[in-house]
Design a protein around this motif. Structure first.
Motif, short mmCIF file in Angstrom:
data_model
loop_
_atom_site.label_atom_id
_atom_site.label_comp_id
_atom_site.label_asym_id
_atom_site.label_seq_id
_atom_site.Cartn_x
_atom_site.Cartn_y
_atom_site.Cartn_z
N UNK A 31 29.90 46.87 43.99
CA UNK A 31 31.37 47.26 43.17
C UNK A 31 31.43 48.64 42.59
N UNK A 32 32.62 49.03 42.47
CA UNK A 32 32.85 50.31 41.85
C UNK A 32 32.70 50.33 40.51
N UNK A 33 32.89 49.09 39.96
CA UNK A 33 32.77 49.07 38.37
C UNK A 33 31.55 48.87 37.98
N UNK A 34 31.07 49.81 37.00
CA UNK A 34 29.54 49.93 36.60
C UNK A 34 29.22 48.92 35.64
N UNK A 35 30.29 48.42 34.93
CA UNK A 35 30.02 47.37 34.20
C UNK A 35 29.91 45.95 34.79
N UNK A 36 30.26 45.94 35.89
CA UNK A 36 30.17 44.43 36.48
C UNK A 36 28.83 43.74 36.67
N UNK A 37 28.78 42.59 36.59
CA UNK A 37 27.38 42.00 36.81
C UNK A 37 27.84 41.07 38.51
N UNK A 38 26.50 40.50 38.94
CA UNK A 38 27.01 39.76 40.08
C UNK A 38 27.68 38.37 39.76
N UNK A 39 27.89 38.11 38.33
CA UNK A 39 28.86 36.91 38.13
C UNK A 39 30.07 37.16 37.72
N UNK A 40 30.61 38.52 37.52
CA UNK A 40 31.86 38.74 36.97
C UNK A 40 32.66 38.77 38.13
N UNK A 41 34.17 38.54 37.83
CA UNK A 41 35.08 38.53 38.89
C UNK A 41 35.26 39.99 39.28
N UNK A 42 34.74 41.14 38.68
CA UNK A 42 34.89 42.52 39.15
C UNK A 42 33.70 42.53 40.33
N UNK A 43 32.85 41.79 40.31
CA UNK A 43 32.16 41.94 41.49
C UNK A 43 32.26 41.07 42.73
N UNK A 44 33.58 40.34 42.67
CA UNK A 44 33.89 39.44 43.95
C UNK A 44 34.52 40.36 44.93
N UNK A 45 34.74 39.70 45.93
CA UNK A 45 35.43 40.22 46.98
C UNK A 45 37.17 40.20 46.49
N UNK A 46 37.80 40.99 47.19
CA UNK A 46 39.51 41.07 46.87
C UNK A 46 40.08 39.98 46.76
N UNK A 47 39.87 38.93 47.59
CA UNK A 47 40.65 37.78 47.37
C UNK A 47 40.27 36.79 46.41
N UNK A 48 38.95 37.04 45.92
CA UNK A 48 38.44 35.95 44.68
C UNK A 48 39.03 36.60 43.61
N UNK A 49 39.06 38.08 43.45
CA UNK A 49 39.67 38.65 42.22
C UNK A 49 41.24 38.23 42.25
N UNK A 50 41.89 38.36 43.48
CA UNK A 50 43.33 38.04 43.08
C UNK A 50 43.60 36.72 43.00
N UNK A 51 42.98 35.57 43.38
CA UNK A 51 42.95 34.18 42.81
C UNK A 51 42.53 34.03 41.51
N UNK A 52 41.57 34.77 40.91
CA UNK A 52 41.37 34.53 39.63
C UNK A 52 42.60 35.18 38.98
N UNK A 53 43.02 36.04 38.99
CA UNK A 53 44.23 36.85 38.47
C UNK A 53 45.26 35.85 38.60
N UNK A 54 45.62 35.52 39.61
CA UNK A 54 46.80 34.34 39.84
C UNK A 54 46.59 33.43 38.81
N UNK A 55 45.45 32.78 38.97
CA UNK A 55 45.05 31.61 38.18
C UNK A 55 45.63 31.79 36.58
N UNK A 56 44.77 32.84 36.49
CA UNK A 56 45.10 33.46 34.86
C UNK A 56 46.30 33.35 34.42
N UNK A 57 47.10 34.22 35.00
CA UNK A 57 48.50 34.38 34.58
C UNK A 57 49.38 33.46 34.70
N UNK A 58 49.09 32.21 35.82
CA UNK A 58 49.65 31.00 36.06
C UNK A 58 49.38 30.33 34.80
N UNK A 59 48.36 30.25 34.31
CA UNK A 59 47.84 29.44 33.11
C UNK A 59 48.47 29.90 31.75
N UNK A 60 48.58 31.21 31.70
CA UNK A 60 49.34 31.87 30.58
C UNK A 60 50.76 31.37 30.46
#
Length: 237
Positions: A4-33
């Motif tokens: 990950x290019x994010x220096x703050x990311x751990x292996x368990x955060x969304x930032x450390x996941x593949x693009x499709x996983x990050x996109x799915x998380x963001x969609x779910x978050x804003x759908x719930x919002x």
């Protein structure tokens, strides 16, 4: 191992996941919002039509210190439930509890807005301004992709100062005024920036309910103080 290019990311955060996983998380978050905001709006519509509900919350107007203490307690419980790692149902219960609590605490100011202006126009204007600010702040967070978690200290200190001023105003009977409302609108905007940054960098992929609750809380706070500003301006006409 995923790099990950994010220096703050751990292996368990969304930032450390593949693009499709990050996109799915963001969609779910804003759908719930979006769902939380829709439920909040529907609850306010029905609550404002209910004389029984208005009678129930009328005592709140003279006991804001007690309301704030209860709301802070409910918020803590809702946040704990929403961040549960063992039960998705508990996470939804936390989000639902918080939305209902916000809807109830908003009734007096919305009722006041209708009484002062004779319509719901100012509420709609506050909603439009809040959405516009939210979209702008969200764009900044996603375009810059910076980690704004360093704002946590500012928000914690600012939150304690704001609570102190609010309780002091209730005890000593002075009006905080439009300047305080403007400062709190800025505070809420900073909170949205921090919360959005956390969605990009710090949440786990199964924490979209908690992420949506955090954003909803900040958006509701911004809406409250934008409405306060508009009511203060309309009262000067």
């Amino acid at each position: 191992m995923i790099e990950s290019s994010n220096p703050y990311a751990s292996p368990y955060t969304v930032a450390a996941q593949p693009v499709d996983a990050r996109s799915a998380f963001i969609r779910k978050t804003y759908a719930h919002l979006g769902g939380a905001i829709a439920v909040f709006a529907l609850l306010e519509y029905f609550f404002l039509q209910s004389q029984a509900m208005l009678n129930l919350v009328a005592p709140m107007m003279g006991n804001w210190w007690l309301v704030l203490i209860v709301f802070m307690g409910v918020s803590w419980i809702a946040s704990k439930w929403a961040t549960s790692s063992t039960s998705l149902g508990m996470q939804y219960a936390g989000l639902a509890l918080y939305v209902v609590a916000e809807a109830i605490i908003f009734i007096p100011i919305l009722y006041l807005a209708v009484g002062m202006t004779g319509s719901t126009v100012v509420i709609g204007q506050a909603g439009i301004i809040t959405v516009a600010l939210f979209l702008g702040i969200t764009a900044v967070a996603f375009i810059t992709k910076k980690d704004f978690s360093f704002l946590n200290s500012f928000l914690m200190i600012g939150g304690f100062i704001a609570l102190g001023l609010i309780f002091a105003s209730m005890i000593f009977g002075f009006n905080l005024g439009i300047i305080f409302s403007a400062a709190m609108a800025i505070f809420a905007s900073v909170a949205i920036l921090r919360d959005t940054s956390n969605i990009i960098h710090h949440y786990g992929t199964n924490q979209y309910v908690a992420a949506s609750l955090g954003l909803f809380a900040s958006v509701a706070l911004l809406f409250w103080y934008v409405l306060q500003i508009l009511l203060s301006l309309s009262g000067r006409d």
